[in-house]
Design a protein around this motif. Structure first.
Motif, PDB file in Angstrom:
ATOM      1  N   THR A 252       0.927  -1.278  -0.149  1.00 43.27           N
ATOM      2  CA  THR A 252      -0.012   0.079   0.141  1.00 43.27           C
ATOM      3  C   THR A 252       0.714   1.131   0.123  1.00 43.27           C
ATOM      4  O   THR A 252       0.295   2.282  -0.032  1.00 43.27           O
ATOM      5  CB  THR A 252      -0.994  -0.008   1.167  1.00 43.27           C
ATOM      6  N   ASP A 253       2.059   1.311   0.077  1.00 41.00           N
ATOM      7  CA  ASP A 253       2.994   2.194   0.219  1.00 41.00           C
ATOM      8  C   ASP A 253       3.068   2.847  -1.406  1.00 41.00           C
ATOM      9  O   ASP A 253       3.556   2.259  -2.178  1.00 41.00           O
ATOM     10  CB  ASP A 253       4.449   1.757   0.461  1.00 41.00           C
ATOM     11  N   GLN A 254       2.584   4.199  -1.453  1.00 38.20           N
ATOM     12  CA  GLN A 254       2.411   4.763  -2.734  1.00 38.20           C
ATOM     13  C   GLN A 254       3.754   5.233  -3.191  1.00 38.20           C
ATOM     14  O   GLN A 254       3.893   5.046  -4.572  1.00 38.20           O
ATOM     15  CB  GLN A 254       1.817   6.180  -2.517  1.00 38.20           C
ATOM     16  N   SER A 255       4.693   5.518  -2.684  1.00 36.97           N
ATOM     17  CA  SER A 255       6.018   5.720  -3.150  1.00 36.97           C
ATOM     18  C   SER A 255       6.667   4.514  -3.697  1.00 36.97           C
ATOM     19  O   SER A 255       7.534   4.348  -4.680  1.00 36.97           O
ATOM     20  CB  SER A 255       7.035   6.046  -1.988  1.00 36.97           C
ATOM     21  N   ALA A 256       6.471   3.191  -3.038  1.00 37.34           N
ATOM     22  CA  ALA A 256       6.683   2.098  -3.518  1.00 37.34           C
ATOM     23  C   ALA A 256       5.936   1.475  -4.962  1.00 37.34           C
ATOM     24  O   ALA A 256       6.535   1.081  -5.788  1.00 37.34           O
ATOM     25  CB  ALA A 256       6.770   1.012  -2.336  1.00 37.34           C
ATOM     26  N   LEU A 257       4.789   1.883  -4.777  1.00 36.17           N
ATOM     27  CA  LEU A 257       3.874   1.648  -5.987  1.00 36.17           C
ATOM     28  C   LEU A 257       4.085   2.392  -7.260  1.00 36.17           C
ATOM     29  O   LEU A 257       3.969   1.942  -8.205  1.00 36.17           O
ATOM     30  CB  LEU A 257       2.333   1.722  -5.427  1.00 36.17           C
ATOM     31  N   ASN A 258       4.497   3.559  -7.028  1.00 33.60           N
ATOM     32  CA  ASN A 258       4.927   4.491  -8.020  1.00 33.60           C
ATOM     33  C   ASN A 258       6.310   4.407  -8.520  1.00 33.60           C
ATOM     34  O   ASN A 258       6.696   5.129  -9.440  1.00 33.60           O
ATOM     35  CB  ASN A 258       4.529   5.831  -7.833  1.00 33.60           C
ATOM     36  N   VAL A 259       7.132   3.607  -7.962  1.00 38.19           N
ATOM     37  CA  VAL A 259       8.713   3.793  -8.246  1.00 38.19           C
ATOM     38  C   VAL A 259       8.798   3.276  -9.648  1.00 38.19           C
ATOM     39  O   VAL A 259       7.913   2.578 -10.350  1.00 38.19           O
ATOM     40  CB  VAL A 259       9.475   2.652  -7.542  1.00 38.19           C
ATOM     41  N   GLN A 260       9.665   4.198 -10.299  1.00 39.11           N
ATOM     42  CA  GLN A 260       9.992   3.871 -11.733  1.00 39.11           C
ATOM     43  C   GLN A 260      11.645   3.448 -11.916  1.00 39.11           C
ATOM     44  O   GLN A 260      12.496   3.841 -11.290  1.00 39.11           O
ATOM     45  CB  GLN A 260       9.759   4.751 -12.710  1.00 39.11           C
ATOM     46  N   PRO A 261      11.986   2.706 -12.859  1.00 36.56           N
ATOM     47  CA  PRO A 261      13.303   2.435 -13.358  1.00 36.56           C
ATOM     48  C   PRO A 261      14.078   3.731 -13.832  1.00 36.56           C
ATOM     49  O   PRO A 261      13.223   4.470 -14.659  1.00 36.56           O
ATOM     50  CB  PRO A 261      13.222   1.263 -14.114  1.00 36.56           C
ATOM     51  N   ALA A 262      15.413   3.742 -13.770  1.00 34.03           N
ATOM     52  CA  ALA A 262      16.220   4.538 -14.504  1.00 34.03           C
ATOM     53  C   ALA A 262      16.162   4.152 -16.005  1.00 34.03           C
ATOM     54  O   ALA A 262      16.184   2.857 -16.041  1.00 34.03           O
ATOM     55  CB  ALA A 262      17.565   4.631 -13.981  1.00 34.03           C
ATOM     56  N   LYS A 263      16.216   5.140 -16.792  1.00 31.05           N
ATOM     57  CA  LYS A 263      16.401   4.612 -18.299  1.00 31.05           C
ATOM     58  C   LYS A 263      17.380   5.500 -18.985  1.00 31.05           C
ATOM     59  O   LYS A 263      17.661   6.720 -18.806  1.00 31.05           O
ATOM     60  CB  LYS A 263      14.771   4.919 -18.993  1.00 31.05           C
ATOM     61  N   VAL A 264      17.709   4.947 -20.316  1.00 35.31           N
ATOM     62  CA  VAL A 264      18.904   5.657 -21.075  1.00 35.31           C
ATOM     63  C   VAL A 264      17.927   6.514 -21.943  1.00 35.31           C
ATOM     64  O   VAL A 264      16.997   6.300 -22.641  1.00 35.31           O
ATOM     65  CB  VAL A 264      19.355   4.292 -22.011  1.00 35.31           C
ATOM     66  N   GLU A 265      18.364   8.012 -21.976  1.00 32.39           N
ATOM     67  CA  GLU A 265      17.831   9.031 -22.976  1.00 32.39           C
ATOM     68  C   GLU A 265      19.005   9.212 -23.787  1.00 32.39           C
ATOM     69  O   GLU A 265      20.306   9.493 -23.357  1.00 32.39           O
ATOM     70  CB  GLU A 265      17.388   9.846 -22.049  1.00 32.39           C
ATOM     71  N   LEU A 266      18.444   9.679 -24.833  1.00 34.00           N
ATOM     72  CA  LEU A 266      19.733   9.817 -25.846  1.00 34.00           C
ATOM     73  C   LEU A 266      19.685  11.487 -26.183  1.00 34.00           C
ATOM     74  O   LEU A 266      18.495  11.995 -26.134  1.00 34.00           O
ATOM     75  CB  LEU A 266      19.233   9.406 -27.310  1.00 34.00           C
ATOM     76  N   VAL A 267      20.990  11.820 -26.385  1.00 33.17           N
ATOM     77  CA  VAL A 267      21.024  13.388 -26.498  1.00 33.17           C
ATOM     78  C   VAL A 267      21.969  13.601 -27.544  1.00 33.17           C
ATOM     79  O   VAL A 267      22.939  13.026 -27.661  1.00 33.17           O
ATOM     80  CB  VAL A 267      21.596  14.077 -25.307  1.00 33.17           C
ATOM     81  N   ARG A 268      21.725  14.559 -28.563  1.00 31.41           N
ATOM     82  CA  ARG A 268      22.643  14.753 -29.469  1.00 31.41           C
ATOM     83  C   ARG A 268      23.511  16.367 -29.184  1.00 31.41           C
ATOM     84  O   ARG A 268      22.916  17.247 -28.789  1.00 31.41           O
ATOM     85  CB  ARG A 268      21.828  15.350 -30.804  1.00 31.41           C
ATOM     86  N   VAL A 269      24.737  16.048 -28.852  1.00 29.24           N
ATOM     87  CA  VAL A 269      25.539  16.999 -28.150  1.00 29.24           C
ATOM     88  C   VAL A 269      25.506  18.236 -28.994  1.00 29.24           C
ATOM     89  O   VAL A 269      25.989  18.169 -30.295  1.00 29.24           O
ATOM     90  CB  VAL A 269      26.820  16.428 -27.916  1.00 29.24           C
ATOM     91  N   PRO A 270      25.133  19.514 -28.495  1.00 25.96           N
ATOM     92  CA  PRO A 270      25.098  20.776 -29.436  1.00 25.96           C
ATOM     93  C   PRO A 270      26.189  21.356 -29.917  1.00 25.96           C
ATOM     94  O   PRO A 270      26.731  22.183 -30.462  1.00 25.96           O
ATOM     95  CB  PRO A 270      24.252  21.601 -28.661  1.00 25.96           C
ATOM     96  N   ARG A 271      27.513  20.876 -28.888  1.00 25.12           N
ATOM     97  CA  ARG A 271      28.837  21.473 -28.941  1.00 25.12           C
ATOM     98  C   ARG A 271      29.840  20.690 -28.211  1.00 25.12           C
ATOM     99  O   ARG A 271      29.440  19.735 -27.529  1.00 25.12           O
ATOM    100  CB  ARG A 271      28.875  23.082 -28.342  1.00 25.12           C
ATOM    101  N   ASP A 272      31.049  20.753 -28.671  1.00 23.03           N
ATOM    102  CA  ASP A 272      32.284  20.070 -27.848  1.00 23.03           C
ATOM    103  C   ASP A 272      31.944  20.339 -26.482  1.00 23.03           C
ATOM    104  O   ASP A 272      31.860  21.495 -25.765  1.00 23.03           O
ATOM    105  CB  ASP A 272      33.613  20.554 -28.246  1.00 23.03           C
ATOM    106  N   MET A 273      31.908  19.245 -25.735  1.00 20.76           N
ATOM    107  CA  MET A 273      31.805  19.343 -24.147  1.00 20.76           C
ATOM    108  C   MET A 273      32.472  18.480 -23.726  1.00 20.76           C
ATOM    109  O   MET A 273      32.590  17.108 -23.839  1.00 20.76           O
ATOM    110  CB  MET A 273      30.165  19.159 -23.727  1.00 20.76           C
ATOM    111  N   THR A 274      32.810  18.559 -22.234  1.00 22.73           N
ATOM    112  CA  THR A 274      33.362  17.494 -21.427  1.00 22.73           C
ATOM    113  C   THR A 274      32.120  16.996 -20.716  1.00 22.73           C
ATOM    114  O   THR A 274      31.059  17.259 -20.817  1.00 22.73           O
ATOM    115  CB  THR A 274      34.320  18.264 -20.247  1.00 22.73           C
ATOM    116  N   ILE A 275      32.766  15.675 -20.227  1.00 22.14           N
ATOM    117  CA  ILE A 275      31.537  14.945 -19.434  1.00 22.14           C
ATOM    118  C   ILE A 275      30.983  15.962 -18.358  1.00 22.14           C
ATOM    119  O   ILE A 275      29.635  15.925 -18.128  1.00 22.14           O
ATOM    120  CB  ILE A 275      32.050  13.792 -18.802  1.00 22.14           C
TER     121      ILE A 275
END
Length: 470
Positions: free
Chosen positions: A409-432
């Motif tokens: 019944t814990d709503q925070s547990a019921l609503n937990v979501q996994p981390a996912k990979v998201e893709l980004v096109r780098v707009p300029r040269d960047m360090t991490i």
């Protein structure tokens, strides 16, 4: 007539020599190709049942196409080759005998292009074409000859000794350095034959060398089943130095690969169950249960299990069949199982059937308690067992765990979501660091550099598609 063990071993060795299809060298093999294939089929079925595939038909078709295009040009093209991406967070790939190849989604999220994937899949194909697992299992059988010659000489016993008992243990074989070198060479050659830029193979080994040895997952990680990358980058470079081909036009396919990885779960998926403060919670099935404190636990797609600190008692939660009474009747009707004090009961308002049992096994008599409880349209089997003499010691712990099963019944547990990979096109040269500042991830910056194959102090080039974790 009695024969000395050395003569038996020698006879088995002479009868069990075969030619390695790749190297042409003589190789110990006490398993025929048909047995090898059957062993692989059985273990593959267990793998898919216990771990499960990533539910992405396009991804599965993509990896299968790459694998089959490589396999058809190998020394064993007629094996029933299968390629699967399994839903596991560990960073690994493995080959089962007979041509059944598996890549974890964990490894997929750490690689960055199709050429890298091709060299990994080619490496695992190389274990099969070289019959490495067959050779290792044959060696183990020879080592155990004194304990049971019949397992080799009797076709009936062999069918169970070589196939049924092997099970998922083949996933945990650790190949020798020579075998790994042979698989590396084969994978390099197979990928090259399919016009992949095999310079990418070095990137795979460099990434594996940067892995955190504590990576999570139900399966072992790469470093648990493969020798350390060591000088494998140097070996790859030495092979590259001998090539006549110009690799600039060969396939890399970075963006095509990353499009399949985008949206993929990264790390453990809490929607499939997770432990928090000793409580196992399953958001999708909306239940929770408390296992005994201090017990080692594991969550797989087939069951949740816990083992006592002394490794002499086990608890397991899995789905049952039918109603609680039907599941109980089926359980207690098993041959060799004796029931005691079976009764209808209620657990946190849920209808259940519970009872004690004893069963004879090859290791002696076990005793335990089993409860079948109905919840959410399904029946759950909660099983606790130990040796019959130790049951009184663990009975209270079994009962406490079983009585803790109930709705989540814990709503925070019921609503937990996994981390996912998201893709980004780098707009300029960047360090991490700059990239992470503009496009924050939920993982440490150092790990973000590893999954994007950026060396310390390296730069992400403008226009490059890269991964963040959200």
């Amino acid at each position: 007539m009695y024969r000395p063990l050395t003569l038996v071993v020698s006879a088995a060795l002479l009868a069990g020599c075969a030619t390695n299809p790749v190297t042409g060298k003589s190789q110990l093999s006490l398993i025929s190709e048909s047995q090898e294939i059957q062993m692989g089929k059985d273990a593959a079925a267990q793998t898919l049942q216990q771990i499960g595939e990533v539910k992405d038909p396009a991804l599965q078709a993509y990896v299968s196409r790459i694998g089959k295009e490589l396999a058809v040009k190998t020394e064993r093209p007629n094996l029933p080759w299968e390629f699967h991406v399994v839903d596991d967070a560990s960073v690994n790939a493995f080959a089962l005998p007979g041509g059944f190849i598996f890549v974890t989604r964990g490894l997929m999220t750490y690689m960055n292009n199709e050429a890298e994937l091709a060299t990994v899949v080619g490496h695992e194909i190389g274990h099969v074409t070289n019959r490495h697992s067959v050779h290792m299992i044959s060696e183990q059988q020879v080592a155990q000859l004194g304990l049971g010659v019949g397992s080799i000489l009797s076709p009936t016993v062999a069918r169970f000794g070589q196939i049924a008992s092997a099970g998922l243990s083949v996933l945990f074989l650790k190949y020798s350095r020579d075998a790994e070198n042979e698989a590396d060479l084969a994978g390099f050659r197979y990928a090259l034959n399919d016009h992949y830029d095999v310079r990418q193979m070095s990137n795979v080994f460099a990434t594996l060398d940067r892995l955190d040895p504590g990576s999570q997952g139900k399966l072992p990680d790469w470093l648990s089943t493969h020798p350390s990358p060591g000088n494998r980058i140097e070996n790859t470079q030495a092979r590259l130095d001998t090539l006549q081909q110009k690799l600039a036009s060969y396939k890399v396919n970075r963006d095509q690969y990353l499009q399949h990885v985008g949206g993929m779960v990264f790390g453990e998926d809490p929607r499939q169950g997770f432990f928090k403060n000793g409580v196992f919670m399953h958001p999708e099935l909306r239940f929770q249960i408390v296992f005994p404190s201090g017990w080692a636990t594991q969550n797989t797609s087939a069951a949740v299990a816990a083992q006592s600190p002394n490794q002499d008692a086990i608890m397991q939660l899995a789905l049952g069949q039918g109603s609680p009474s039907q599941a109980a009747q089926q359980f207690f009707a098993q041959q060799g199982v004796q029931s005691n004090n079976v009764s209808n009961t209620s657990i946190n308002g849920l209808p259940a059937v519970s009872g004690y049992f004893q069963a004879q096994t090859s290791q002696g008599t076990i005793g335990g308690l089993v409860t079948f409880v109905s919840y959410g349209g399904a029946t759950y089997q909660i099983l606790g067992y130990t040796s019959s003499t130790a049951l009184s010691q663990y009975d209270a712990a079994f009962r406490r765990s079983m009585s803790s099963f109930g709705p989540l019944t814990d709503q925070s547990a019921l609503n937990v979501q996994p981390a996912k990979v998201e893709l980004v096109r780098v707009p300029r040269d960047m360090t991490i660091a700059q990239f992470n500042s503009q496009y924050p991830s939920s993982i440490p910056e150092a790990q973000l550099a590893v999954i994007n194959e950026v060396a310390d102090g390296g730069t992400l080039k403008a226009g490059t598609m890269v991964k963040r974790i959200k």
